[in-house]
Scaffold this motif. Structure first.
Motif, PDB file in Angstrom:
ATOM      1  N   ARG A  70       8.934  -9.894  14.816  1.00 11.41           N
ATOM      2  CA  ARG A  70       8.301  -9.249  13.663  1.00 11.41           C
ATOM      3  C   ARG A  70       7.131  -8.380  14.101  1.00 11.41           C
ATOM      4  O   ARG A  70       6.418  -8.698  15.056  1.00 11.41           O
ATOM      5  CB  ARG A  70       7.781 -10.309  12.683  1.00 11.41           C
ATOM      6  CG  ARG A  70       8.837 -11.268  12.153  1.00 11.41           C
ATOM      7  CD  ARG A  70       9.552 -10.726  10.962  1.00 11.41           C
ATOM      8  NE  ARG A  70       8.689 -10.614   9.795  1.00 11.41           N
ATOM      9  CZ  ARG A  70       8.419 -11.634   8.975  1.00 11.41           C
ATOM     10  NH1 ARG A  70       8.916 -12.843   9.200  1.00 11.41           N
ATOM     11  NH2 ARG A  70       7.657 -11.428   7.908  1.00 11.41           N
ATOM     12  N   GLN A  71       6.901  -7.280  13.387  1.00 13.73           N
ATOM     13  CA  GLN A  71       5.720  -6.463  13.628  1.00 13.73           C
ATOM     14  C   GLN A  71       4.548  -7.058  12.856  1.00 13.73           C
ATOM     15  O   GLN A  71       4.651  -7.327  11.664  1.00 13.73           O
ATOM     16  CB  GLN A  71       5.952  -5.027  13.182  1.00 13.73           C
ATOM     17  CG  GLN A  71       4.783  -4.096  13.492  1.00 13.73           C
ATOM     18  CD  GLN A  71       5.069  -2.666  13.069  1.00 13.73           C
ATOM     19  OE1 GLN A  71       4.837  -2.292  11.935  1.00 13.73           O
ATOM     20  NE2 GLN A  71       5.594  -1.882  13.990  1.00 13.73           N
ATOM     21  N   VAL A  72       3.439  -7.278  13.557  1.00 11.03           N
ATOM     22  CA  VAL A  72       2.249  -7.850  12.944  1.00 11.03           C
ATOM     23  C   VAL A  72       1.086  -6.876  13.146  1.00 11.03           C
ATOM     24  O   VAL A  72       0.722  -6.563  14.278  1.00 11.03           O
ATOM     25  CB  VAL A  72       1.900  -9.227  13.550  1.00 11.03           C
ATOM     26  CG1 VAL A  72       0.665  -9.809  12.870  1.00 11.03           C
ATOM     27  CG2 VAL A  72       3.085 -10.183  13.419  1.00 11.03           C
TER      28      VAL A  72
ATOM     29  N   GLY B 284       8.035 -14.821   4.662  1.00 12.31           N
ATOM     30  CA  GLY B 284       9.165 -14.014   4.230  1.00 12.31           C
ATOM     31  C   GLY B 284       9.740 -13.155   5.334  1.00 12.31           C
ATOM     32  O   GLY B 284       9.896 -13.596   6.474  1.00 12.31           O
ATOM     33  N   GLU B 285      10.027 -11.892   5.002  1.00 13.65           N
ATOM     34  CA  GLU B 285      10.597 -10.952   5.967  1.00 13.65           C
ATOM     35  C   GLU B 285       9.777  -9.669   5.993  1.00 13.65           C
ATOM     36  O   GLU B 285       9.004  -9.394   5.083  1.00 13.65           O
ATOM     37  CB  GLU B 285      12.050 -10.642   5.602  1.00 13.65           C
ATOM     38  CG  GLU B 285      12.973 -11.852   5.622  1.00 13.65           C
ATOM     39  CD  GLU B 285      14.405 -11.505   5.257  1.00 13.65           C
ATOM     40  OE1 GLU B 285      14.637 -10.350   4.832  1.00 13.65           O
ATOM     41  OE2 GLU B 285      15.267 -12.376   5.394  1.00 13.65           O
ATOM     42  N   GLY B 286       9.988  -8.892   7.057  1.00 13.67           N
ATOM     43  CA  GLY B 286       9.354  -7.583   7.140  1.00 13.67           C
ATOM     44  C   GLY B 286       8.030  -7.586   7.877  1.00 13.67           C
ATOM     45  O   GLY B 286       7.661  -8.546   8.557  1.00 13.67           O
ATOM     46  N   THR B 287       7.288  -6.491   7.713  1.00 13.99           N
ATOM     47  CA  THR B 287       6.022  -6.284   8.411  1.00 13.99           C
ATOM     48  C   THR B 287       4.919  -7.156   7.825  1.00 13.99           C
ATOM     49  O   THR B 287       4.734  -7.217   6.613  1.00 13.99           O
ATOM     50  CB  THR B 287       5.596  -4.806   8.329  1.00 13.99           C
ATOM     51  OG1 THR B 287       6.596  -3.995   8.957  1.00 13.99           O
ATOM     52  CG2 THR B 287       4.262  -4.579   9.026  1.00 13.99           C
TER      53      THR B 287
ATOM     54  N   SER C  54      -2.169   4.425   5.541  1.00 18.06           N
ATOM     55  CA  SER C  54      -1.441   4.359   6.809  1.00 18.06           C
ATOM     56  C   SER C  54      -0.761   3.029   7.068  1.00 18.06           C
ATOM     57  O   SER C  54       0.049   2.918   7.992  1.00 18.06           O
ATOM     58  CB  SER C  54      -2.403   4.656   7.975  1.00 18.06           C
ATOM     59  OG  SER C  54      -3.487   3.737   7.983  1.00 18.06           O
ATOM     60  N   VAL C  55      -1.067   2.010   6.283  1.00 18.34           N
ATOM     61  CA  VAL C  55      -0.517   0.676   6.517  1.00 18.34           C
ATOM     62  C   VAL C  55       0.217   0.204   5.266  1.00 18.34           C
ATOM     63  O   VAL C  55      -0.333   0.247   4.163  1.00 18.34           O
ATOM     64  CB  VAL C  55      -1.637  -0.330   6.874  1.00 18.34           C
ATOM     65  CG1 VAL C  55      -1.083  -1.744   6.936  1.00 18.34           C
ATOM     66  CG2 VAL C  55      -2.302   0.047   8.192  1.00 18.34           C
ATOM     67  N   GLU C  56       1.467  -0.223   5.448  1.00 18.95           N
ATOM     68  CA  GLU C  56       2.217  -0.840   4.347  1.00 18.95           C
ATOM     69  C   GLU C  56       2.696  -2.202   4.803  1.00 18.95           C
ATOM     70  O   GLU C  56       3.202  -2.360   5.918  1.00 18.95           O
ATOM     71  CB  GLU C  56       3.409   0.011   3.928  1.00 18.95           C
ATOM     72  CG  GLU C  56       4.162  -0.592   2.742  1.00 18.95           C
ATOM     73  CD  GLU C  56       5.298   0.270   2.240  1.00 18.95           C
ATOM     74  OE1 GLU C  56       5.058   1.045   1.302  1.00 18.95           O
ATOM     75  OE2 GLU C  56       6.412   0.177   2.798  1.00 18.95           O
ATOM     76  N   ALA C  57       2.546  -3.191   3.929  1.00 17.22           N
ATOM     77  CA  ALA C  57       2.868  -4.567   4.285  1.00 17.22           C
ATOM     78  C   ALA C  57       3.979  -5.113   3.406  1.00 17.22           C
ATOM     79  O   ALA C  57       3.985  -4.902   2.195  1.00 17.22           O
ATOM     80  CB  ALA C  57       1.626  -5.443   4.133  1.00 17.22           C
ATOM     81  N   ASP C  58       4.887  -5.840   4.031  1.00 19.21           N
ATOM     82  CA  ASP C  58       5.817  -6.664   3.263  1.00 19.21           C
ATOM     83  C   ASP C  58       5.154  -7.990   2.926  1.00 19.21           C
ATOM     84  O   ASP C  58       5.462  -8.613   1.904  1.00 19.21           O
ATOM     85  CB  ASP C  58       7.108  -6.889   4.051  1.00 19.21           C
ATOM     86  CG  ASP C  58       7.869  -5.586   4.251  1.00 19.21           C
ATOM     87  OD1 ASP C  58       8.276  -4.987   3.245  1.00 19.21           O
ATOM     88  OD2 ASP C  58       8.032  -5.166   5.415  1.00 19.21           O
ATOM     89  N   VAL C  59       4.256  -8.418   3.823  1.00 17.62           N
ATOM     90  CA  VAL C  59       3.471  -9.631   3.589  1.00 17.62           C
ATOM     91  C   VAL C  59       2.050  -9.396   4.087  1.00 17.62           C
ATOM     92  O   VAL C  59       1.854  -8.926   5.209  1.00 17.62           O
ATOM     93  CB  VAL C  59       4.052 -10.859   4.333  1.00 17.62           C
ATOM     94  CG1 VAL C  59       3.341 -12.128   3.878  1.00 17.62           C
ATOM     95  CG2 VAL C  59       5.541 -10.987   4.133  1.00 17.62           C
ATOM     96  N   VAL C  60       1.070  -9.718   3.249  1.00 20.92           N
ATOM     97  CA  VAL C  60      -0.330  -9.698   3.666  1.00 20.92           C
ATOM     98  C   VAL C  60      -0.795 -11.133   3.836  1.00 20.92           C
ATOM     99  O   VAL C  60      -0.500 -11.996   3.002  1.00 20.92           O
ATOM    100  CB  VAL C  60      -1.221  -8.991   2.628  1.00 20.92           C
ATOM    101  CG1 VAL C  60      -2.704  -9.306   2.870  1.00 20.92           C
ATOM    102  CG2 VAL C  60      -1.008  -7.486   2.676  1.00 20.92           C
ATOM    103  N   THR C  61      -1.519 -11.388   4.915  1.00 18.87           N
ATOM    104  CA  THR C  61      -2.128 -12.697   5.108  1.00 18.87           C
ATOM    105  C   THR C  61      -3.597 -12.517   5.444  1.00 18.87           C
ATOM    106  O   THR C  61      -4.033 -11.442   5.883  1.00 18.87           O
ATOM    107  CB  THR C  61      -1.398 -13.501   6.209  1.00 18.87           C
ATOM    108  OG1 THR C  61      -1.879 -14.843   6.216  1.00 18.87           O
ATOM    109  CG2 THR C  61      -1.597 -12.883   7.584  1.00 18.87           C
TER     110      THR C  61
END
Length: 224
Positions: free
Chosen positions: A104-106, A79-82, A144-151
């Motif tokens: 993208r920020q990973v 998808g998109e985002g962090t 402290s961490v927010e994800a648009d996608v978690v893998t």
């Protein structure tokens, strides 16, 4: 995330030279502009992976297939985002993703100090400057961490990953998990946890290049 058995491997064997996919033009074509960064990581993993307890010695002849392309297969589902890679370990799939998606920020979340040291070093040596390493478990970094996608890859069952990682997701966040052939069974066992987290799951067969088995990817998306 992968564990080695601690076997000492001679320096002359710590190379991609014996990997049948090394130098295969199809790999370079598949990876496109990201190929130099991904190749640098593959070479470093082959050289240091067994010594640092990241991969097993028998995996040195199939680094490309078993680790790199397997990780790369998840990219179309991000998808998109962090992107947040939970239990990043050797950097699989996190560093492969970051190398392929430099815009993208990973975020690489990993609790073990020796592995976070490896992740910092590998990102720097391979020119992967969009990766951020965070030490801790998923349930410890939710403030402290927010994800648009978690893998995640080879970390835990789907039900456990949802419990640990759903709190990291943004309001529209999703998950893309690298799984094995038992993925449908895992999804069935996780149905109550998924319902509570307001997520629905789907199993995908993700191909990379001809002759390499497709990777199983499970996507978890927000329900209405």
């Amino acid at each position: 995330m992968n564990e080695a058995d601690g076997t000492e491997v001679p320096a002359e064997l710590r190379t991609l030279a014996n990997d049948p996919l090394n130098g295969d033009a199809r790999v370079a074509e598949y990876l496109g502009d990201s190929f130099p960064r991904v190749q640098a990581f593959a070479e470093l993993l082959a050289d240091q992976g067994v010594l640092r307890g990241l991969i097993g010695p028998r995996e040195l002849t199939r680094v490309w297939e078993r680790h790199i392309l397997n990780s790369a297969a998840v990219v179309p589902f991000l998808g998109e985002g962090t992107i947040v890679d939970v239990g990043s370990g050797a950097g699989l799939p996190g560093l492969v993703i970051a190398a392929m998606l430099p815009e993208r920020q990973v975020v690489l979340v990993e609790p073990m100090e020796r592995r976070t040291s490896w992740l910092f070093e590998a990102a720097e040596r391979c020119g992967i400057d969009n990766a951020i390493v965070v030490r801790g478990r998923a349930e410890e970094v939710r403030e402290s961490v927010e994800a648009d996608v978690v893998t995640a890859r080879a970390v835990a069952s789907i039900d456990k990953l949802v419990k640990w990682c759903a709190p990291l997701l943004s309001d529209t966040g999703s998950m893309a998990l690298l799984k094995g052939r038992t993925a449908p069974d895992e999804l069935e066992r996780a149905k109550y946890v998924l319902r509570k987290a307001k997520l629905t799951g789907q199993v995908h067969e993700a191909a990379t290049i001809d002759g390499v088995d497709p990777t199983t990817v499970v996507t978890l998306s927000r329900t209405a």
